[in-house]
Design a protein around this motif. Structure first.
Motif, mmCIF file in Angstrom:
data_model
loop_
_atom_site.group_PDB
_atom_site.id
_atom_site.type_symbol
_atom_site.label_atom_id
_atom_site.label_comp_id
_atom_site.label_asym_id
_atom_site.label_seq_id
_atom_site.Cartn_x
_atom_site.Cartn_y
_atom_site.Cartn_z
ATOM 1 N N UNK A 14 22.814 67.780 0.659
ATOM 2 C CA UNK A 14 24.180 68.301 0.588
ATOM 3 C C UNK A 14 24.282 69.717 1.114
ATOM 4 N N UNK A 15 23.342 70.561 0.705
ATOM 5 C CA UNK A 15 23.336 71.939 1.198
ATOM 6 C C UNK A 15 23.005 71.959 2.689
ATOM 7 N N UNK A 16 22.155 71.020 3.138
ATOM 8 C CA UNK A 16 21.849 70.925 4.566
ATOM 9 C C UNK A 16 23.081 70.606 5.392
ATOM 10 N N UNK A 17 23.951 69.766 4.867
ATOM 11 C CA UNK A 17 25.204 69.454 5.571
ATOM 12 C C UNK A 17 26.075 70.707 5.653
ATOM 13 N N UNK A 43 18.617 71.932 8.991
ATOM 14 C CA UNK A 43 17.226 71.726 8.573
ATOM 15 C C UNK A 43 16.722 72.907 7.749
ATOM 16 N N UNK A 44 17.039 74.120 8.169
ATOM 17 C CA UNK A 44 16.606 75.296 7.410
ATOM 18 C C UNK A 44 17.201 75.315 6.010
ATOM 19 N N UNK A 45 18.480 75.034 5.890
ATOM 20 C CA UNK A 45 19.121 75.020 4.583
ATOM 21 C C UNK A 45 18.526 73.918 3.709
ATOM 22 N N UNK A 46 18.252 72.749 4.293
ATOM 23 C CA UNK A 46 17.681 71.643 3.531
ATOM 24 C C UNK A 46 16.293 71.999 3.013
ATOM 25 N N UNK A 47 15.447 72.533 3.877
ATOM 26 C CA UNK A 47 14.079 72.886 3.471
ATOM 27 C C UNK A 47 14.097 73.987 2.416
ATOM 28 N N UNK A 48 14.891 75.008 2.621
ATOM 29 C CA UNK A 48 14.944 76.100 1.664
ATOM 30 C C UNK A 48 15.443 75.619 0.302
ATOM 31 N N UNK A 49 16.490 74.807 0.291
ATOM 32 C CA UNK A 49 17.026 74.305 -0.972
ATOM 33 C C UNK A 49 16.013 73.427 -1.684
ATOM 34 N N UNK A 50 15.330 72.576 -0.951
ATOM 35 C CA UNK A 50 14.322 71.720 -1.572
ATOM 36 C C UNK A 50 13.196 72.556 -2.170
ATOM 37 N N UNK A 51 12.781 73.599 -1.471
ATOM 38 C CA UNK A 51 11.708 74.441 -1.992
ATOM 39 C C UNK A 51 12.160 75.214 -3.224
#
Length: 173
Positions: A14-17, A43-51
């Motif tokens: 969701x944050x990646x979108x 992709x950056x937002x998705x990876x950062x949020x997941x981490x």
């Protein structure tokens, strides 16, 4: 554990979108190719949020307390430290931890504040700051409907009078 992984994946996507949308806006503003910006920022937002969410989940499990602002700060600090070490080298670990930890804590606090305001509005609770003229017991132009009151009533503008721009040739009548 599977529910936690599912939550992290859904939140990260969701944050990646949202990040992809920000990338499109940024690319349009800069006059660049929108697809490249959308993919990379998403992709950056998705990876950062997941981490951050993964580290926060681990911190919450270790602390044994419910998720709160502190656990988000710690999780953001761990994710920021790791990413800073990976991309900028060991000298940038502490600044990365402080930046990402502070950002994650502030974001969580903002969401908690917005949620508290939403719940108060649904319950019909009027907070003191929303009551008209609560600091002086009367309505002012700041909280009065259009046409009522005047700006001179406001304690925020004591001694400040609006300029008449028509005398300076800026407004034509």
């Amino acid at each position: 554990p599977f529910d936690t992984v599912k939550f992290i994946a859904r939140a990260s996507l969701g944050v990646g979108v949202l990040g992809a949308g920000a990338g499109v806006c940024l690319a349009t503003f800069r006059g660049h190719d929108t697809s490249l910006y959308a993919v990379t920022m998403g992709a950056n937002y998705t990876i950062l949020t997941a981490m951050v969410l993964g580290a926060e989940t681990g911190v919450t499990a270790i602390r044994g307390k419910p998720s709160d602002v502190y656990s988000f700060g710690y999780g953001g600090g761990l994710a920021g430290g790791y990413l800073s070490a990976w991309w900028a080298g060991p000298g940038k670990v502490v600044p990365g931890m402080l930046l990402f930890g502070g950002g994650a804590a502030v974001a969580r606090y903002g969401f908690e504040l917005a949620d508290a305001n939403r719940k108060a509005a649904l319950a019909g609770v009027v907070r003191p700051a929303e009551q008209p003229g609560f600091w002086q017991g009367k309505r002012t132009s700041w909280d009065a409907p259009l046409g009522e009151g005047s700006r001179e009533d406001s304690p925020l503008l004591d001694g400040i009078k609006p300029r008449d721009l028509s005398q300076q040739g800026r407004v034509q009548r």
